[in-house]
Design an enzyme around this catalytic site. Structure first.
Site, mmCIF file in Angstrom:
data_model
loop_
_atom_site.group_PDB
_atom_site.id
_atom_site.type_symbol
_atom_site.label_atom_id
_atom_site.label_comp_id
_atom_site.label_asym_id
_atom_site.label_seq_id
_atom_site.Cartn_x
_atom_site.Cartn_y
_atom_site.Cartn_z
ATOM 1 N N ASP A 322 0.818 -1.227 0.000
ATOM 2 C CA ASP A 322 0.000 0.000 0.000
ATOM 3 C C ASP A 322 0.849 1.274 0.000
ATOM 4 O O ASP A 322 0.323 2.370 -0.195
ATOM 5 C CB ASP A 322 -0.929 0.019 1.222
ATOM 6 C CG ASP A 322 -2.015 -1.050 1.130
ATOM 7 O OD1 ASP A 322 -2.293 -1.535 0.014
ATOM 8 O OD2 ASP A 322 -2.583 -1.411 2.171
ATOM 9 N N LYS A 349 -5.807 -2.799 -7.429
ATOM 10 C CA LYS A 349 -6.153 -2.119 -6.160
ATOM 11 C C LYS A 349 -7.317 -1.143 -6.428
ATOM 12 O O LYS A 349 -8.016 -1.284 -7.419
ATOM 13 C CB LYS A 349 -4.918 -1.406 -5.600
ATOM 14 C CG LYS A 349 -3.840 -2.390 -5.119
ATOM 15 C CD LYS A 349 -4.277 -3.107 -3.880
ATOM 16 C CE LYS A 349 -3.254 -4.105 -3.395
ATOM 17 N NZ LYS A 349 -3.765 -4.956 -2.326
ATOM 18 N N ARG A 353 -2.933 1.095 -9.893
ATOM 19 C CA ARG A 353 -1.968 2.040 -9.302
ATOM 20 C C ARG A 353 -0.682 2.157 -10.114
ATOM 21 O O ARG A 353 -0.002 3.184 -10.008
ATOM 22 C CB ARG A 353 -1.660 1.649 -7.845
ATOM 23 C CG ARG A 353 -2.813 2.001 -6.922
ATOM 24 C CD ARG A 353 -2.501 1.789 -5.461
ATOM 25 N NE ARG A 353 -3.673 2.180 -4.676
ATOM 26 C CZ ARG A 353 -3.955 1.719 -3.467
ATOM 27 N NH1 ARG A 353 -3.136 0.840 -2.885
ATOM 28 N NH2 ARG A 353 -5.031 2.137 -2.832
HETATM 29 C C1 S3P Z 1 -5.243 -5.642 3.517
HETATM 30 C C2 S3P Z 1 -4.476 -6.360 2.653
HETATM 31 C C3 S3P Z 1 -3.879 -5.804 1.420
HETATM 32 C C4 S3P Z 1 -3.885 -4.289 1.419
HETATM 33 C C5 S3P Z 1 -5.180 -3.722 1.888
HETATM 34 C C6 S3P Z 1 -5.501 -4.208 3.295
HETATM 35 C C7 S3P Z 1 -5.789 -6.311 4.704
HETATM 36 O O1 S3P Z 1 -4.602 -6.260 0.303
HETATM 37 O O2 S3P Z 1 -3.588 -3.807 0.123
HETATM 38 O O3 S3P Z 1 -5.141 -2.316 1.885
HETATM 39 O O4 S3P Z 1 -6.238 -5.628 5.641
HETATM 40 O O5 S3P Z 1 -5.769 -7.549 4.744
HETATM 41 P P1 S3P Z 1 -4.231 -7.683 -0.361
HETATM 42 O O6 S3P Z 1 -4.301 -8.634 0.734
HETATM 43 O O7 S3P Z 1 -5.273 -7.987 -1.384
HETATM 44 O O8 S3P Z 1 -2.865 -7.491 -0.962
#
Ligand code: S3P
Length: 435
Positions: A322, A349, A353
């Site tokens: 992120d 995302k 991005r």
């Molecule tokens: C998150 C996991 C991430 C992240 C998101 C929050 C989480 O996504 O990008 O902002 O809280 O488990 P991904 O697990 O799909 O990479």
């Protein structure tokens, strides 16, 4: 709340001061979900009161869980009703812009004896759900994409789940967590093995609530045993490193600056940006390391530095996924090349991005090559202000606010209010640190 265009002062500016950024988004979501499935009261302090986390609260309220949100104190009380205490919602559950809510709640709903319908905003309706549908279906779940395009809206019907061992194709904590949560309702045990280790808050927090979870981080593996008794907890949510990241970058790239970020969660599965700051020769220190609610927390200080380009790839990517928009901004201000690869996940995302970062940095004058799985940034070109297309993506809005502060001339954002997804007070806090 900012509705119109947001324009910051003619740059470059300096920043000084101390700040505690809002609570961790991943932990805030999970506190509501796990508190709802636990018996008794879960008390959360430092909750992130943002649009995404409010989507999780409204979904669990619709499933019959009483939840009190004290907006002033960022405190939440969840009156959990146990693993089988949810009831059928009267209407479609609205997950808003939140991928975490959509994917994780699907794992919980797959284990219920009632039907559920899920949908979110335009961005959510374009994000891939096959990654959760496939493992859930392998467990016996009846989950379908209403439009047959493997995206939301989703329908989840009652079924009997069995435990599986699943190798995920991408390192995603949302996918891992979805499968582990379905595993709470399955026969036997459920194991997830990832290509690289993603954030481990679900494993840590479910253990604290009373689930039996075996973590084997070196094998990127986690196993959960079904039908535990979960008990309400007291959770102090630490400050979110993904929100602190904008100020870490600002303190490094703005001239004559020094910023301290208090009580930041430095869980090793989240703290990849600190590795990058080190690789870039950034001037920073970590103090007052301690454990809060099972998470490592520290105070981070950064000071202006002439940064060097570096390579960011492989297992490091899920540890800073992120933060890549603001890391790309740091790279544009660094000397030499920065290569970001193995990050194709960025394309799915809240916006694509890789494209949003590339087009906006190029519009500011950066020398950058977009790649299918990342980008190559030739740093050190003078950047200038321009109009930024946020694509309604909160992390693009915040990363380019920082870029604008370090560039010549003003940056203006087309949809500044999208920061409400994860950081409603972002602009006020930026202003409070400008000299
Ligand atoms: C998150 C996991 C991430 C992240 C998101 C929050 C989480 O996504 O990008 O902002 O809280 O488990 P991904 O697990 O799909 O990479």
């Amino acid at each position: 709340m900012y509705q119109a265009e947001k324009v910051f002062p003619e740059a470059p500016v300096s920043m000084h001061g101390e700040l505690k950024v809002p609570g961790d988004k991943s932990i805030s979501h999970r506190s509501v979900m796990f508190g709802s499935l636990a018996e008794g009261l879960t008390e959360v302090s430092g909750f992130l009161n943002s649009a995404d986390c409010r989507s999780t609260i409204s979904c669990f309220r619709a499933l019959g869980i009483p939840i009190d949100l004290d907006e002033e104190k960022d405190r939440v009380l969840i009156h959990g009703r146990g693993l089988n205490g949810l009831r059928e919602a009267d209407q479609t559950l609205d997950t808003g812009n939140s991928g975490t809510t959509t994917r994780m709640i699907s794992g919980i709903l797959a284990g219920q004896n009632f039907e559920s319908h899920l949908n979110g905003d335009a961005s959510i309706q374009n994000r891939p759900m096959k990654r959760i549908m496939e493992p859930l279906q392998e467990m016996g779940a009846r989950i379908t994409s209403d439009r047959g395009n493997d995206c939301a809206p989703l329908t989840i019907r009652p079924s009997h789940l069995k435990g599986i061992t699943y190798h995920t194709k991408v390192a995603s904590a949302q996918v891992k967590s979805c499968i582990l949560l379905a595993g709470l309702y399955a026969d036997g045990e459920t194991t997830v093995i990832e290509p690289a280790l993603s954030r481990d808050h679900t494993e840590r927090m479910l253990s604290a609530f009373g689930a039996k979870v075996i973590r084997e981080p070196e094998k990127h593996k986690a196993t959960i045993f079904s039908h535990p008794k979960l008990s309400g907890q007291k959770i102090a949510v630490p400050a979110d490193i993904s929100s602190a990241a904008y100020f870490l970058a600002a303190g490094l790239i703005l001239p004559d600056s020094e910023i301290t970020l208090k009580d930041v969660n430095i869980n090793p599965t989240r703290a990849g940006i600190l590795d990058v700051i080190q690789k870039m020769n950034g001037n920073f220190s970590i103090e007052n390391k301690r454990l809060v609610s099972g998470e490592e927390v520290a105070d981070l200080t950064v000071r202006s530095t002439s940064l060097q380009g570096c390579r960011i790839e492989g297992d490091l990517i899920p540890r800073l996924i992120d933060e890549i928009p603001v890391i790309a901004v740091m790279a544009a201000f660094a000397e030499g090349d920065t290569l970001i690869k193995d990050a194709a996940e960025l394309r799915v995302k809240e916006s694509d991005r890789i494209q949003s970062i590339s087009e906006n940095l190029q519009a500011m004058g950066a020398d950058l090559e977009e790649r299918p799985d990342g980008m190559l940034i030739h740093g050190g070109k003078a950047l200038h202000g321009t109009s930024i297309q946020t694509h309604m993506d909160h992390r693009i809005a915040m990363a380019f606010t920082i870029a604008g502060l370090a560039a010549e001339g003003a940056v203006n954002l087309d949809q500044p209010s999208c920061v409400n997804i994860s950081y409603p007070t972002f602009y006020e806090e930026v202003e409070s640190l400008i000299d």
